[in-house]
Design a protein around this motif. Structure first.
Motif, PDB file in Angstrom:
ATOM      1  N   ASP A  36      29.887  49.959  40.707  1.00  9.95           N
ATOM      2  CA  ASP A  36      30.397  49.307  39.518  1.00  9.95           C
ATOM      3  C   ASP A  36      30.671  47.866  39.888  1.00  9.95           C
ATOM      4  O   ASP A  36      31.303  47.593  40.902  1.00  9.95           O
ATOM      5  CB  ASP A  36      31.689  49.993  39.065  1.00  9.95           C
ATOM      6  CG  ASP A  36      31.407  51.410  38.607  1.00  9.95           C
ATOM      7  OD1 ASP A  36      30.589  51.585  37.709  1.00  9.95           O
ATOM      8  OD2 ASP A  36      31.999  52.346  39.192  1.00  9.95           O
ATOM      9  N   ALA A  37      30.190  46.965  39.078  1.00  8.24           N
ATOM     10  CA  ALA A  37      30.396  45.563  39.379  1.00  8.24           C
ATOM     11  C   ALA A  37      31.892  45.286  39.411  1.00  8.24           C
ATOM     12  O   ALA A  37      32.610  45.560  38.454  1.00  8.24           O
ATOM     13  CB  ALA A  37      29.730  44.700  38.319  1.00  8.24           C
ATOM     14  N   ALA A  38      32.346  44.791  40.544  1.00 10.01           N
ATOM     15  CA  ALA A  38      33.744  44.407  40.616  1.00 10.01           C
ATOM     16  C   ALA A  38      33.782  42.897  40.498  1.00 10.01           C
ATOM     17  O   ALA A  38      33.032  42.205  41.185  1.00 10.01           O
ATOM     18  CB  ALA A  38      34.342  44.852  41.944  1.00 10.01           C
ATOM     19  N   GLU A  39      34.589  42.413  39.651  1.00  9.81           N
ATOM     20  CA  GLU A  39      34.568  40.992  39.353  1.00  9.81           C
ATOM     21  C   GLU A  39      34.742  40.182  40.634  1.00  9.81           C
ATOM     22  O   GLU A  39      35.599  40.447  41.461  1.00  9.81           O
ATOM     23  CB  GLU A  39      35.636  40.619  38.321  1.00  9.81           C
ATOM     24  CG  GLU A  39      37.027  41.092  38.636  1.00  9.81           C
ATOM     25  CD  GLU A  39      37.159  42.603  38.413  1.00  9.81           C
ATOM     26  OE1 GLU A  39      38.262  43.123  38.584  1.00  9.81           O
ATOM     27  OE2 GLU A  39      36.152  43.268  38.107  1.00  9.81           O
ATOM     28  N   GLY A  40      33.850  39.237  40.782  1.00 13.24           N
ATOM     29  CA  GLY A  40      33.946  38.359  41.933  1.00 13.24           C
ATOM     30  C   GLY A  40      33.262  38.875  43.182  1.00 13.24           C
ATOM     31  O   GLY A  40      32.896  38.106  44.048  1.00 13.24           O
TER      32      GLY A  40
ATOM     33  N   ARG B 268      38.914  49.957  42.092  1.00 17.19           N
ATOM     34  CA  ARG B 268      39.284  48.599  42.448  1.00 17.19           C
ATOM     35  C   ARG B 268      39.847  48.528  43.863  1.00 17.19           C
ATOM     36  O   ARG B 268      39.594  47.586  44.598  1.00 17.19           O
ATOM     37  CB  ARG B 268      40.333  48.055  41.458  1.00 17.19           C
ATOM     38  CG  ARG B 268      39.883  47.992  40.045  1.00 17.19           C
ATOM     39  CD  ARG B 268      39.121  46.705  39.693  1.00 17.19           C
ATOM     40  NE  ARG B 268      39.799  45.504  40.153  1.00 17.19           N
ATOM     41  CZ  ARG B 268      39.431  44.818  41.225  1.00 17.19           C
ATOM     42  NH1 ARG B 268      38.419  45.242  41.936  1.00 17.19           N
ATOM     43  NH2 ARG B 268      40.050  43.731  41.560  1.00 17.19           N
TER      44      ARG B 268
ATOM     45  N   PRO C  20      27.515  35.816  42.545  1.00 15.08           N
ATOM     46  CA  PRO C  20      28.063  37.159  42.436  1.00 15.08           C
ATOM     47  C   PRO C  20      27.203  38.276  41.872  1.00 15.08           C
ATOM     48  O   PRO C  20      26.590  38.991  42.637  1.00 15.08           O
ATOM     49  CB  PRO C  20      29.325  36.941  41.626  1.00 15.08           C
ATOM     50  CG  PRO C  20      29.782  35.614  42.079  1.00 15.08           C
ATOM     51  CD  PRO C  20      28.522  34.827  42.268  1.00 15.08           C
ATOM     52  N   HIS C  21      27.104  38.396  40.591  1.00 12.17           N
ATOM     53  CA  HIS C  21      26.576  39.650  40.079  1.00 12.17           C
ATOM     54  C   HIS C  21      25.142  39.504  39.602  1.00 12.17           C
ATOM     55  O   HIS C  21      24.874  38.810  38.631  1.00 12.17           O
ATOM     56  CB  HIS C  21      27.481  40.156  38.951  1.00 12.17           C
ATOM     57  CG  HIS C  21      27.125  41.527  38.489  1.00 12.17           C
ATOM     58  ND1 HIS C  21      27.328  41.954  37.213  1.00 12.17           N
ATOM     59  CD2 HIS C  21      26.570  42.563  39.147  1.00 12.17           C
ATOM     60  CE1 HIS C  21      26.907  43.204  37.109  1.00 12.17           C
ATOM     61  NE2 HIS C  21      26.437  43.594  38.270  1.00 12.17           N
TER      62      HIS C  21
END
Lengths: 363, 363
Positions: A161-165, A142, A334-335
């Motif tokens: 790794d998908a980081a939120e946002g 993070r 975003p993702h």
DNA sequence: CTGAAAGCGCTTACAG
DNA sequence: CTGAAAGCGCTTACAG
């Protein structure tokens, strides 16, 4: 342009500036600038005189100065997880950069390749004159994404790794890997070697990251369908080159000799096939091999490689498109996750009669 | 860094400057600069305060401003003859950039890919923030090299026509091509198709340029040894991709049906082999194929490709080394030519019995 | 139609 | 040990 005072062609000659041109043409520096950027604003006569002086002196506007003033570089950075030479050795990246390049070409951006600085991808950032970064395979915790974000520099994460946002583009690694294992299991293989990509030193402390962790999860999931676990496969982790795939395969065949090799990249699979041939083993008669990526090369080879297709160029294209949007301050999406698909070709087949290396010809 | 005001992560937040950090830490902007670049010059307490403020604000020094002030970018440009996507599609360039990248990695330069601007390689120069250029496959007429030189920007020409005095790196294309033809002639081939790279529109007005012109000369020379001329071979010129090699081979086999295809690039040769297989023809039993480049892929394929080896990565490395010397204002070693060598492998063999398509199986 | 001035964000002699 | 000032080379409102 080059900012350096020392030219290569005619040593000792300082690069001329707009001031020199202005002096030569007997006008102000603004007039010189207008001649290049807004020709309509000055009379044709003056403009011609300026352009002639510029040509005479070999003047071209300094790109760096122009960028500073414009507040943009019109160039996109690709933050690489390895040095440039390593990256270029890997056809996966050539394909990925093809996708990024398509967008750059279309949108008029130039492409900067930025390797890690002192082993840190983030440290390289302050040395790159770009409007934003495509960040490849960052082993995110993070903290790093947070740091990226705090700097206010547009970026898009790929294969992390998908980081939120945080805007990011991935493929469905988990599904792809699971399908590959299931394919081999269905063909009756139980002695499987997984030829994986060396995750680097951080794995010891923080575990697998990014696409690799998803692929490992997919493998575990696939195995569980046959009542197996990761402990039932032989795991080899090597740098992602054909030569290392070749070497590792030699080693593994000298040992427990699996009936199938599941490689986590085509480059490794290609090395594996070569090694098996060299050992006098048939593919897939004696040993099945599957890859991951579906590089163009995968279907040039004989036997044509069974592999997990991922849309590499599309991934690069999408990442670059998201980045360009971000640079322009447009909305983020975003993702994004792109699909994978198992391509069953000729390098995989039924496992040889159970129990036996018996029928196998060993040179 | 990014100069743009609009960040990607947190929209609307202007990127902080050293001024912001100075204000937050209650010091001058010089102090901020020192904290980053010359830590010894300020007291530890102040430095810590500054660094903390910088971290808090997400400050990193602006790369462009720094470059402008330093008078150097620590980045090398590669001036490409085609757009980035096309280049990345060609494994030749991946290999070449690997060589360039080795030097960049070692010397701490970053690598900028610069495609032509409005069809002109030279026009792209004023938009690239680099210390110098590796110029790939420039179709030189004297004028362009002269213009490059007048601008006082360090550059090295690769795969061009050697311009006297301009630093340049080439391989012995002529010799390589000659050897390939001679090899086929020795094997008894007389109906030969030359699968060449599309030279682009300029060829009509100014003839062949650079490596292509040397290869054509080598072919003519080789043919003359057997009393033949260029008129005795079938010449096809196509864009340098596997798909085009495939297509052209289909076309040529539908026509005069040569017994040998001499491709001027491995990528084309690979496409040719595929097309021949698809037509039910054996390589080299029915048709021999030779390539040019000796890409790593050439020896992965079955049959392994007979091809002209050229040291692609070494060429990139040498070009980058010369460029770095030029950037540093060191002595130039103008014109370097690297050797080529015919690698006889499995895709070439004796011509089928003279006179006949008779024995050939046509699907 | 043209010029003088300010400013992009940084670094670095130069004073204090 | 720290700050005010100049300057890297350009562009662009702003006056004239």
């Amino acid at each position: 342009m080059a900012t350096g005072g020392r030219p290569g062609g005619e040593p000792g000659k300082r690069r001329p500036t707009s001031k020199d041109v202005a002096a030569a043409a007997g006008v102000s520096r603004s007039a010189v600038s207008f001649a290049f950027n807004d020709p309509a604003r000055i009379s044709e006569a003056t403009r011609e005189r300026i352009l002639a002086a510029a040509r005479e002196l070999g003047y071209v506007p300094n790109a760096v100065a122009r960028m500073l003033q414009a507040g943009q570089t019109k160039s996109l950075g690709v933050l690489l997880p390895q040095n440039v030479a390593k990256v270029m050795e890997n056809p996966y990246y050539a394909r990925f950069l093809l996708g990024v390049g398509q967008v750059c070409d279309r949108e008029g951006f130039t492409l900067l390749l930025t390797p890690p600085l002192r082993d840190s991808m983030l440290k390289a950032i302050p040395y790159a004159a770009v409007d934003g970064f495509v960040v490849c395979g960052l082993e995110t915790d993070r903290g790093e994404v947070e740091e990226l974000r705090r700097r206010g520099i547009p970026f898009v994460l790929v294969d992390s790794d998908a980081a939120e946002g945080a805007p990011s583009v991935d493929v469905d690694d988990r599904n792809g890997a699971r399908e590959a294992v299931e394919h081999l299991l269905q063909l009756g293989h139980r002695r499987i070697a997984v030829l994986s990509i060396d995750p680097g030193p951080t794995v010891a402390t923080v575990g697998y990251r990014g696409s690799l962790s998803r692929r490992m999860a997919g493998i575990a999931e696939g195995l569980s369908g046959a009542g197996m676990t990761m402990n039932d496969v032989e795991l080899l982790e090597v740098p992602c080159t054909r030569a290392e795939g070749y070497r590792a395969t030699g080693a593994v065949m000298a040992g427990r000799a699996p009936t199938a090799i599941l490689a986590l990249s085509d480059v490794l699979a290609i090395g594996a096939v070569d090694a098996l041939h060299e050992l006098g083993l048939r593919v897939p008669g004696d040993v099945s091999v599957t890859g991951f990526d579906d590089l163009p090369e995968a279907s040039w080879l004989r036997p044509r490689l069974t592999t997990v297709h991922q849309p590499i160029a599309a991934k690069g294209r999408l990442a670059a498109e998201l980045l360009v949007s971000a640079v322009r301050g447009e909305d983020q999406h975003p993702h994004q996750v792109l699909g994978t698909a198992l391509m069953v070709r000729d390098s995989s087949g039924r496992a040889p009669a159970p129990g036996g290396t018996g029928t196998r010809t060993r040179r």
